[in-house]
Design a protein around this motif. Structure first.
Motif, mmCIF file in Angstrom:
data_model
loop_
_atom_site.group_PDB
_atom_site.id
_atom_site.type_symbol
_atom_site.label_atom_id
_atom_site.label_comp_id
_atom_site.label_asym_id
_atom_site.label_seq_id
_atom_site.Cartn_x
_atom_site.Cartn_y
_atom_site.Cartn_z
ATOM 1 N N ALA A 162 0.835 -1.203 0.000
ATOM 2 C CA ALA A 162 0.000 0.000 0.000
ATOM 3 C C ALA A 162 0.872 1.256 0.000
ATOM 4 O O ALA A 162 0.588 2.218 -0.728
ATOM 5 C CB ALA A 162 -0.934 -0.003 1.208
ATOM 6 N N ALA A 163 1.933 1.253 0.791
ATOM 7 C CA ALA A 163 2.829 2.418 0.839
ATOM 8 C C ALA A 163 3.490 2.642 -0.518
ATOM 9 O O ALA A 163 3.599 3.783 -0.991
ATOM 10 C CB ALA A 163 3.886 2.227 1.930
ATOM 11 N N ARG A 164 3.916 1.574 -1.168
ATOM 12 C CA ARG A 164 4.507 1.690 -2.512
ATOM 13 C C ARG A 164 3.482 2.231 -3.506
ATOM 14 O O ARG A 164 3.790 3.066 -4.342
ATOM 15 C CB ARG A 164 5.034 0.345 -2.994
ATOM 16 C CG ARG A 164 6.351 -0.013 -2.405
ATOM 17 C CD ARG A 164 6.850 -1.314 -2.990
ATOM 18 N NE ARG A 164 8.149 -1.602 -2.430
ATOM 19 C CZ ARG A 164 9.117 -2.200 -3.097
ATOM 20 N NH1 ARG A 164 8.922 -2.581 -4.333
ATOM 21 N NH2 ARG A 164 10.269 -2.421 -2.523
ATOM 22 N N PHE A 165 2.254 1.728 -3.419
ATOM 23 C CA PHE A 165 1.203 2.185 -4.313
ATOM 24 C C PHE A 165 0.968 3.680 -4.129
ATOM 25 O O PHE A 165 0.882 4.431 -5.103
ATOM 26 C CB PHE A 165 -0.091 1.410 -4.060
ATOM 27 C CG PHE A 165 -1.257 1.948 -4.839
ATOM 28 C CD1 PHE A 165 -1.426 1.609 -6.170
ATOM 29 C CD2 PHE A 165 -2.169 2.803 -4.251
ATOM 30 C CE1 PHE A 165 -2.488 2.112 -6.903
ATOM 31 C CE2 PHE A 165 -3.232 3.311 -4.972
ATOM 32 C CZ PHE A 165 -3.395 2.963 -6.302
ATOM 33 N N HIS A 166 0.874 4.130 -2.877
ATOM 34 C CA HIS A 166 0.602 5.546 -2.621
ATOM 35 C C HIS A 166 1.752 6.434 -3.097
ATOM 36 O O HIS A 166 1.510 7.512 -3.649
ATOM 37 C CB HIS A 166 0.289 5.778 -1.142
ATOM 38 C CG HIS A 166 -1.019 5.178 -0.739
ATOM 39 N ND1 HIS A 166 -2.229 5.531 -1.306
ATOM 40 C CD2 HIS A 166 -1.319 4.224 0.164
ATOM 41 C CE1 HIS A 166 -3.202 4.831 -0.778
ATOM 42 N NE2 HIS A 166 -2.683 4.023 0.115
ATOM 43 N N ARG A 167 2.995 5.972 -2.904
ATOM 44 C CA ARG A 167 4.150 6.748 -3.411
ATOM 45 C C ARG A 167 4.090 6.842 -4.931
ATOM 46 O O ARG A 167 4.282 7.904 -5.508
ATOM 47 C CB ARG A 167 5.473 6.104 -2.974
ATOM 48 C CG ARG A 167 5.887 6.431 -1.559
ATOM 49 C CD ARG A 167 7.350 6.071 -1.283
ATOM 50 N NE ARG A 167 7.722 4.719 -1.645
ATOM 51 C CZ ARG A 167 7.618 3.655 -0.844
ATOM 52 N NH1 ARG A 167 7.143 3.808 0.381
ATOM 53 N NH2 ARG A 167 7.993 2.461 -1.245
ATOM 54 N N ALA A 168 3.835 5.709 -5.577
ATOM 55 C CA ALA A 168 3.773 5.692 -7.041
ATOM 56 C C ALA A 168 2.595 6.526 -7.531
ATOM 57 O O ALA A 168 2.724 7.294 -8.490
ATOM 58 C CB ALA A 168 3.652 4.256 -7.549
ATOM 59 N N ASN A 169 1.457 6.392 -6.882
ATOM 60 C CA ASN A 169 0.273 7.128 -7.289
ATOM 61 C C ASN A 169 0.483 8.633 -7.140
ATOM 62 O O ASN A 169 0.064 9.412 -7.998
ATOM 63 C CB ASN A 169 -0.939 6.654 -6.475
ATOM 64 C CG ASN A 169 -2.242 7.042 -7.121
ATOM 65 O OD1 ASN A 169 -2.362 7.033 -8.338
ATOM 66 N ND2 ASN A 169 -3.216 7.379 -6.300
ATOM 67 N N THR A 170 1.137 9.038 -6.060
ATOM 68 C CA THR A 170 1.430 10.457 -5.844
ATOM 69 C C THR A 170 2.328 10.983 -6.954
ATOM 70 O O THR A 170 2.088 12.063 -7.500
ATOM 71 C CB THR A 170 2.096 10.654 -4.457
ATOM 72 O OG1 THR A 170 1.201 10.169 -3.457
ATOM 73 C CG2 THR A 170 2.417 12.109 -4.202
ATOM 74 N N THR A 171 3.328 10.228 -7.328
ATOM 75 C CA THR A 171 4.240 10.630 -8.399
ATOM 76 C C THR A 171 3.503 10.701 -9.733
ATOM 77 O O THR A 171 3.646 11.669 -10.483
ATOM 78 C CB THR A 171 5.412 9.631 -8.491
ATOM 79 O OG1 THR A 171 6.074 9.590 -7.242
ATOM 80 C CG2 THR A 171 6.392 10.021 -9.577
ATOM 81 N N ILE A 172 2.698 9.686 -10.022
ATOM 82 C CA ILE A 172 1.935 9.665 -11.268
ATOM 83 C C ILE A 172 0.961 10.841 -11.307
ATOM 84 O O ILE A 172 0.849 11.545 -12.314
ATOM 85 C CB ILE A 172 1.180 8.321 -11.428
ATOM 86 C CG1 ILE A 172 2.183 7.193 -11.685
ATOM 87 C CG2 ILE A 172 0.152 8.392 -12.560
ATOM 88 C CD1 ILE A 172 1.582 5.802 -11.565
ATOM 89 N N HIS A 173 0.285 11.073 -10.191
ATOM 90 C CA HIS A 173 -0.678 12.172 -10.121
ATOM 91 C C HIS A 173 0.020 13.517 -10.352
ATOM 92 O O HIS A 173 -0.486 14.355 -11.108
ATOM 93 C CB HIS A 173 -1.404 12.157 -8.773
ATOM 94 C CG HIS A 173 -2.416 13.240 -8.628
ATOM 95 N ND1 HIS A 173 -3.608 13.231 -9.320
ATOM 96 C CD2 HIS A 173 -2.402 14.382 -7.887
ATOM 97 C CE1 HIS A 173 -4.286 14.325 -9.013
ATOM 98 N NE2 HIS A 173 -3.571 15.032 -8.146
ATOM 99 N N ALA A 174 1.172 13.726 -9.727
ATOM 100 C CA ALA A 174 1.914 14.982 -9.906
ATOM 101 C C ALA A 174 2.345 15.144 -11.362
ATOM 102 O O ALA A 174 2.261 16.255 -11.922
ATOM 103 C CB ALA A 174 3.120 15.012 -8.974
#
Length: 187
Positions: A162-174
């Motif tokens: 979940a932590a990896r997903f949120h980091r990746a999602n934050t980067t993708i979103h930015a």
């Protein structure tokens, strides 16, 4: 587990993610201490392909100390690294079943019923995944031909995923927001 040999075997099994047969077939000549490398010979690996793995500073210190002890016990430092100290097989190379029995004793004394010779391999490969090694890099280190095999060794928790997903999602979103913002500038 308090013998120097057994402590070294545990640290090398973990550091190199070594299979039981690979560990007990190590020769002194397989080590390159200056670079903390172990050269696994093709004939000692399951895949019949040579590979190199590394070992840490604790293993390095135990290796040096064990070689000193081994020279005192057996009078030589070449050949198979791990040798028996039992009266029945004194000086003979240690076999896979001896290593399994050693780990069983360690497991009993630590009340760790699920500990096996392969546990160290699973733990190391999972730790490499936690350190952001790619699946290809982990497979190469482990000596796996098939990435599906490597996947069976990596045990990340739901929280870690979940932590990896949120980091990746934050980067993708930015990244997407920057791309969309560039549309504002094209008037």
């Amino acid at each position: 587990m308090n013998s120097l040999r057994n402590r070294l075997m545990v640290t090398l099994a973990y550091d190199g993610a070594l299979r039981r047969e690979e560990l007990v077939q190590l020769d002194v000549e397989d080590f390159e201490p200056a670079h903390r490398l172990i050269h696994l010979r093709a004939e000692t690996t399951k895949s019949q392909r040579a590979r190199e793995v590394t070992f840490g500073s604790t293993s390095s210190q135990l290796f040096v100390a064990y070689l000193r002890e081994r020279r005192t016990l057996f009078g030589r430092i070449d050949g198979p690294l791990f040798r028996s100290v039992s009266n029945r097989n004194y000086g003979a190379p240690l076999g896979p079943s001896s290593w399994s029995k050693t780990v069983e004793r360690i497991a009993r004394s630590a009340a760790a019923t699920r500990l096996s010779t392969h546990t160290f391999r699973h733990l190391r490969l999972t730790d490499l995944a936690r350190a952001d090694w790619t699946l290809d890099q982990i497979a190469q280190y482990a000596g796996h031909r098939d990435l599906a095999t490597t996947m069976r060794y990596i045990h990340l928790s739901g929280r870690e995923l979940a932590a990896r997903f949120h980091r990746a999602n934050t980067t993708i979103h930015a990244d997407r927001e920057r791309l969309l913002a560039s549309l504002l500038e094209e008037r």
